[in-house]
Design an enzyme around this catalytic site. Structure first.
Site, PDB file in Angstrom:
ATOM      1  N   SER A  87      51.508  38.760  24.511  1.00 21.06           N
ATOM      2  CA  SER A  87      50.773  39.151  25.712  1.00 21.06           C
ATOM      3  C   SER A  87      49.549  38.287  25.988  1.00 21.06           C
ATOM      4  CB  SER A  87      50.334  40.618  25.607  1.00 21.06           C
ATOM      5  OG  SER A  87      49.357  40.782  24.581  1.00 21.06           O
ATOM      6  N   LYS A 157      42.973  41.874  24.274  1.00 23.20           N
ATOM      7  CA  LYS A 157      43.099  41.461  25.673  1.00 23.20           C
ATOM      8  C   LYS A 157      41.820  40.732  26.076  1.00 23.20           C
ATOM      9  CE  LYS A 157      46.941  43.937  26.148  1.00 23.20           C
ATOM     10  NZ  LYS A 157      48.268  43.278  26.213  1.00 23.20           N
TER      11      LYS A 157
END
Length: 309
Positions: A87, A157
């Site tokens: 990701s 993230k």
């Protein structure tokens, strides 16, 4: 009375022999009075001749101190984490080991826009994700910070917006923060669009919360995909474990993780958290580095005591 008369020592050579031997006799008597002497092989014995303990006898102490320091460093300074998914490509690859600065949040600093952060599952983000069971060795290594814990449910993230910001992204457009369009070509995965797979906003991030997104936009279940939860895809900043500052492993991918320039160009505040250069070293190595001087200092101190005694 005859002054200087001899008593049974008519031979002068015999007298000189006794005088020559007398200093050694006095020395031996003094040695005996201190509890020291010589062994059968001529070597010195007694408390004054004790040798300092060998390094190998000090090694267990060195290891113990290193483990304690490594544990403290992991708890309060820096910790290694493994990247479990794609990701964050291409910034981070699956299997990379990153070092995370855990010290800065202790002084009240909050994550800034553009930083890559590790955070605990706010609730519902990793629902249904199986937790791998570590073996005994992995458990020990993760405890002292040499390996990431397999039991922690953490995510990684990039921070896009912070408390008070308004963030949005329309299909075919760019991510906008407070009306400023972000140029994300420096870090977004090649071929990806900023948000065509999941447009959003405008969303105002609550005070004390964060909005995060993965660099591989079409392969990241980030804030966009959790808007049905209580905080509408945002989460409290106190869930952040720390900021990822460097890719430490494999060595071929060693690199720092700075804040991209687009967050400066947008006119937003991007003051980066100060990071000590020591944070770029694994906790185990820092523990050994800290323990060795302590052990050597202790050895010198004991040696001086024995010499003075």
């Amino acid at each position: 009375m005859a002054v200087g008369a001899r008593s049974g020592h008519d031979d002068p050579e015999e007298g000189r022999e006794q005088l020559a031997e007398s200093p050694e006799a006095v020395t031996d008597e003094m040695s005996d009075s201190r509890g020291e002497g010589r062994g059968d092989d001529g070597s010195e014995t007694g408390s004054g001749a004790k040798k300092p303990r060998s390094f190998w006898k000090e090694l267990p102490l060195l290891i113990l101190i290193a483990l304690v320091l490594a544990f403290l460093i992991k708890a309060f300074l820096v910790q290694a984490f493994s990247i479990p998914s794609d990701s964050m490509q291409n910034t981070l690859q699956q299997g990379d080991r990153v070092l995370v600065d855990k010290l800065t949040p202790w002084f009240g600093a909050e994550p800034k826009r553009g930083e890559v952060v590790v955070f605990e599952d706010p609730g519902g983000w990793l629902e249904g994700t199986p937790t791998p069971q570590p073996n005994a060795l992995q458990t020990v290594l993760s405890t002292i910070g040499l390996m990431p814990s397999a039991e922690d449910k953490d995510l990684i993230k990039r921070v896009i917006a912070v408390g008070g910001d308004t963030v949005e992204c329309k299909k075919g457009g760019k991510v906008q923060v407070n009306g400023h369009a972000l140029n994300e070509t420096d870090y977004i995965y090649p071929g990806n669009t900023p948000c065509d797979d999941e447009p959003f906003g405008p969303i105002t991030v609550p005070k004390g919360n964060l909005w995060v997104m993965g660099d591989h936009r079409q392969n990241s279940l980030d804030s966009r995909y959790h808007q049905e939860l209580a905080d509408h895809g945002t989460f409290p900043a106190d869930k952040v474990v720390g900021r990822a500052i460097v890719v430490a492993w494999p060595v071929t991918r060693w690199s720092t993780l700075p804040v991209p320039g687009t967050f400066d160009q947008s006119g937003l505040s991007t003051a980066a958290s100060a990071v000590s250069g020591a944070a770029a070293v694994a906790p185990g190595a820092l523990g050994v580095a800290g323990a060795l001087p302590l052990v050597l200092w202790r050895r010198r101190r004991l040696t001086r005591r024995r010499t003075a005694g």
